[in-house]
Design an enzyme around this catalytic site. Structure first.
Site, PDB file in Angstrom:
ATOM      1  N   ARG A  38      15.320   4.990  -2.618  1.00  0.00           N
ATOM      2  CA  ARG A  38      15.638   6.014  -1.619  1.00  0.00           C
ATOM      3  C   ARG A  38      17.138   6.301  -1.569  1.00  0.00           C
ATOM      4  O   ARG A  38      17.541   7.443  -1.341  1.00  0.00           O
ATOM      5  CB  ARG A  38      15.129   5.573  -0.247  1.00  0.00           C
ATOM      6  CG  ARG A  38      13.633   5.692  -0.170  1.00  0.00           C
ATOM      7  CD  ARG A  38      13.071   5.184   1.126  1.00  0.00           C
ATOM      8  NE  ARG A  38      11.686   5.644   1.272  1.00  0.00           N
ATOM      9  CZ  ARG A  38      10.840   5.187   2.172  1.00  0.00           C
ATOM     10  NH1 ARG A  38      11.225   4.278   3.031  1.00  0.00           N
ATOM     11  NH2 ARG A  38       9.616   5.658   2.226  1.00  0.00           N
ATOM     12  N   LYS A 199     -10.639   4.865   1.067  1.00  0.00           N
ATOM     13  CA  LYS A 199     -11.537   5.381   2.108  1.00  0.00           C
ATOM     14  C   LYS A 199     -11.513   6.888   2.250  1.00  0.00           C
ATOM     15  O   LYS A 199     -10.464   7.520   2.145  1.00  0.00           O
ATOM     16  CB  LYS A 199     -11.132   4.785   3.455  1.00  0.00           C
ATOM     17  CG  LYS A 199     -11.413   3.308   3.568  1.00  0.00           C
ATOM     18  CD  LYS A 199     -10.944   2.828   4.911  1.00  0.00           C
ATOM     19  CE  LYS A 199     -11.425   1.413   5.196  1.00  0.00           C
ATOM     20  NZ  LYS A 199     -10.982   1.011   6.534  1.00  0.00           N
ATOM     21  N   GLY A 357       1.774   6.133  -1.858  1.00  0.00           N
ATOM     22  CA  GLY A 357       2.351   4.829  -2.197  1.00  0.00           C
ATOM     23  C   GLY A 357       1.651   4.161  -3.362  1.00  0.00           C
ATOM     24  O   GLY A 357       2.280   3.770  -4.357  1.00  0.00           O
ATOM     25  N   GLY A 380       3.617   9.637   4.216  1.00  0.00           N
ATOM     26  CA  GLY A 380       2.981  10.445   5.263  1.00  0.00           C
ATOM     27  C   GLY A 380       3.232  11.934   5.105  1.00  0.00           C
ATOM     28  O   GLY A 380       2.321  12.744   5.276  1.00  0.00           O
TER      29      GLY A 380
HETATM   30  P1  ADP Z   1      -2.313   6.125  -1.799  1.00  0.00           P
HETATM   31  O1  ADP Z   1      -1.457   5.013  -1.231  1.00  0.00           O
HETATM   32  O2  ADP Z   1      -1.835   6.540  -3.161  1.00  0.00           O
HETATM   33  O3  ADP Z   1      -2.470   7.278  -0.862  1.00  0.00           O
HETATM   34  P2  ADP Z   1      -4.758   4.828  -0.967  1.00  0.00           P
HETATM   35  O4  ADP Z   1      -3.967   3.913  -0.093  1.00  0.00           O
HETATM   36  O5  ADP Z   1      -5.594   5.839  -0.314  1.00  0.00           O
HETATM   37  O6  ADP Z   1      -3.792   5.522  -2.048  1.00  0.00           O
HETATM   38  O7  ADP Z   1      -5.770   3.989  -1.859  1.00  0.00           O
HETATM   39  C1  ADP Z   1      -5.389   2.936  -2.700  1.00  0.00           C
HETATM   40  C2  ADP Z   1      -6.333   1.766  -2.598  1.00  0.00           C
HETATM   41  O8  ADP Z   1      -7.672   2.116  -2.889  1.00  0.00           O
HETATM   42  C3  ADP Z   1      -5.950   0.692  -3.597  1.00  0.00           C
HETATM   43  O9  ADP Z   1      -5.605  -0.483  -2.900  1.00  0.00           O
HETATM   44  C4  ADP Z   1      -7.216   0.501  -4.444  1.00  0.00           C
HETATM   45  O10 ADP Z   1      -7.458  -0.838  -4.789  1.00  0.00           O
HETATM   46  C5  ADP Z   1      -8.287   1.011  -3.516  1.00  0.00           C
HETATM   47  N1  ADP Z   1      -9.512   1.373  -4.261  1.00  0.00           N
HETATM   48  C6  ADP Z   1      -9.635   2.345  -5.180  1.00  0.00           C
HETATM   49  N2  ADP Z   1     -10.895   2.368  -5.683  1.00  0.00           N
HETATM   50  C7  ADP Z   1     -11.590   1.387  -5.072  1.00  0.00           C
HETATM   51  C8  ADP Z   1     -12.938   0.909  -5.158  1.00  0.00           C
HETATM   52  N3  ADP Z   1     -13.835   1.460  -6.004  1.00  0.00           N
HETATM   53  N4  ADP Z   1     -13.301  -0.123  -4.377  1.00  0.00           N
HETATM   54  C9  ADP Z   1     -12.396  -0.683  -3.538  1.00  0.00           C
HETATM   55  N5  ADP Z   1     -11.115  -0.284  -3.393  1.00  0.00           N
HETATM   56  C10 ADP Z   1     -10.706   0.741  -4.158  1.00  0.00           C
END
Ligand code: ADP
Ligand code: MG
Length: 400
Positions: A38, A199, A357, A380
């Site tokens: 950053r 999710k 992230g 965010g």
């Molecule tokens: P970002 O931070 O890029 O926005 P998210 O926080 O929404 O992404 O999602 C990342 C998480 O989703 C990771 O920790 C990854 O392990 C989890 N994940 C992805 N696919 C699966 C899956 N099939 N089952 C469980 N966890 C998953």
């Protein structure tokens, strides 16, 4: 998105006090900065302003002091690291407004650079208190916002100030807004979006916004399981939000109406336990997942089909990994598709923008972050932009 003033519109600023909102909210370990990404992001703007003879005054928050003066959250702790990254002397001023700030700033000369104290030491910062913004504005002659990552918050230093002084987007802000505009504002079609992650519930608004905007919606990660369940597929022991299958159906219907092709995996990588290289690991058709198996990544046939789809697209926006990428080999699909996107970008056939992230971590793991058109490190703010929301800090910079 309207047009906004940039540093190209500054005119003569020699001797002028430039209040520059930056993101100095760096992680600390044992008293020192453990990741200076950053800090480095601010350099183009800060050096350009200093070289044009401005007195550069950096405004930023650090941690969550909630309106209290907390010595452990003082930006004095970051000043030395900033000086090292910048390669020029940096002064620390123990206030971001008021007489102390004004007196200290009065001793600075054109080209000098100072970090002002944590804006969140004031309760008025997060409330966007006009009095605080006014007090800050008295320390400067012009305002530059270079902190896209804080632009989803209407705070005194990110929004209020922009209305009180001539306001400009800094270089990092400009690069971010230009990339985002190319990706979703006014993109070349066809446009593909990859949405993955754990999710559905955290990304409902993202999905709802994207179905109306993109031609291909690629759903992976844990959230694909909820969509598969909504389509009546038995997903065994997979992570899923079964209470959201109705919402998933609505999103699929909306996509249908908007002529957006939704891509769900037809083969998957499953295992009985969530561990690195588990003995129960296998690849199967999505209709053959056993009751005691979990879907942990999308399969190689699905990845190949997605790569073919990307080859027909001109624009890609990506948020969320396709599988549980932290645990091998469940990073395979994410890495493979990221490499395809990177190669298409390098060939000049694709504009690729990614953020989030874990997404940034996954792209770094694949070794392709540099090969994307733009990778946003804003968490965010990037998600709210993908949700189609107006970001107050950006809105305030728009030309009237
Ligand atoms: P970002 O931070 O890029 O926005 P998210 O926080 O929404 O992404 O999602 C990342 C998480 O989703 C990771 O920790 C990854 O392990 C989890 N994940 C992805 N696919 C699966 C899956 N099939 N089952 C469980 N966890 C998953
Ligand atoms: Mg995450």
């Amino acid at each position: 998105m309207g047009s906004f003033r940039t540093l190209d519109d500054l005119g003569d600023i020699s001797g002028k006090r430039a209040l520059v909102r930056v993101d100095l909210n760096v992680p600390m370990q044992e008293g020192s900065v453990s990741d200076d990404t950053r800090l480095r992001a601010t350099l183009p703007t800060v050096t350009e302003l200093a070289d044009k003879g401005a007195i550069v005054l950096l405004l930023a928050h650090f941690g969550r002091p909630k309106g209290e003066k907390r010595p452990d959250m003082s930006l004095s702790l970051v000043t030395r690291a900033y000086e090292n990254v910048l390669g020029r002397p940096v002064r620390f001023v123990g206030a971001c407004e008021g007489q102390l700030a004004k007196d200290n700033v009065a001793t600075l000369r054109p080209g000098d650079i100072a970090i002002l104290e944590n804006t969140r030491f004031h309760k008025g910062e997060e409330k966007n208190d006009p009095e605080l913004a006014k007090a800050m504005a008295e320390t400067g002659d012009l305002y530059v916002n270079d902190a896209f990552s804080a632009a989803h918050r209407a705070h005194a230093s990110t929004e209020g100030l922009a209305h009180l002084l001539p306001a400009f987007a800094g270089r990092a802000m400009e690069a971010e807004l230009t990339a985002l505009e190319k990706a979703l504002g006014n993109p070349q079609r066809p446009v593909a979006a990859v949405v993955g992650g754990a999710k559905v519930s955290t990304k409902l608004d993202v999905l709802k916004n994207l179905v109306g905007k993109v031609d291909h919606l690629i759903i992976g990660g844990g959230m694909a399981n909820t969509f598969l369940a909504a389509r009546g597929v038995a997903i065994g022991n997979s992570l899923a939000e079964r209470d959201l299958t109705g919402t998933a159906e609505e999103i699929l219907d909306a996509a249908d109406k908007a002529n957006c092709t939704v891509h769900l995996p037809y083969d998957v990588v499953v295992a009985k336990e969530f561990a690195a290289n588990p003995p129960s690991l296998r690849i199967c058709n999505v209709h053959e997942v056993a009751e005691d198996e979990m879907i942990l990544d999308i399969g190689p046939a699905a990845v190949e089909a997605l790569a073919d789809a990307l080859k027909t697209c001109r624009t890609l926006v990506w948020n969320g990994p396709l599988g549980a990428f932290e645990t091998p080999p469940f990073d395979a699909a994410t890495v493979a598709l990221a490499r395809t996107a990177a190669a298409l970008t390098q060939e000049g056939s694709l504009v690729s923008v990614a953020g989030g992230g874990d997404t940034v971590a996954a792209l770094n793991q694949a070794g392709v972050a540099e090969d994307f058109t733009f990778v946003s490190t804003a968490g965010g703010a990037f998600l709210e932009w993908m949700e189609g929301k107006e970001l107050p800090g950006v809105k305030a910079l728009e030309r009237a």
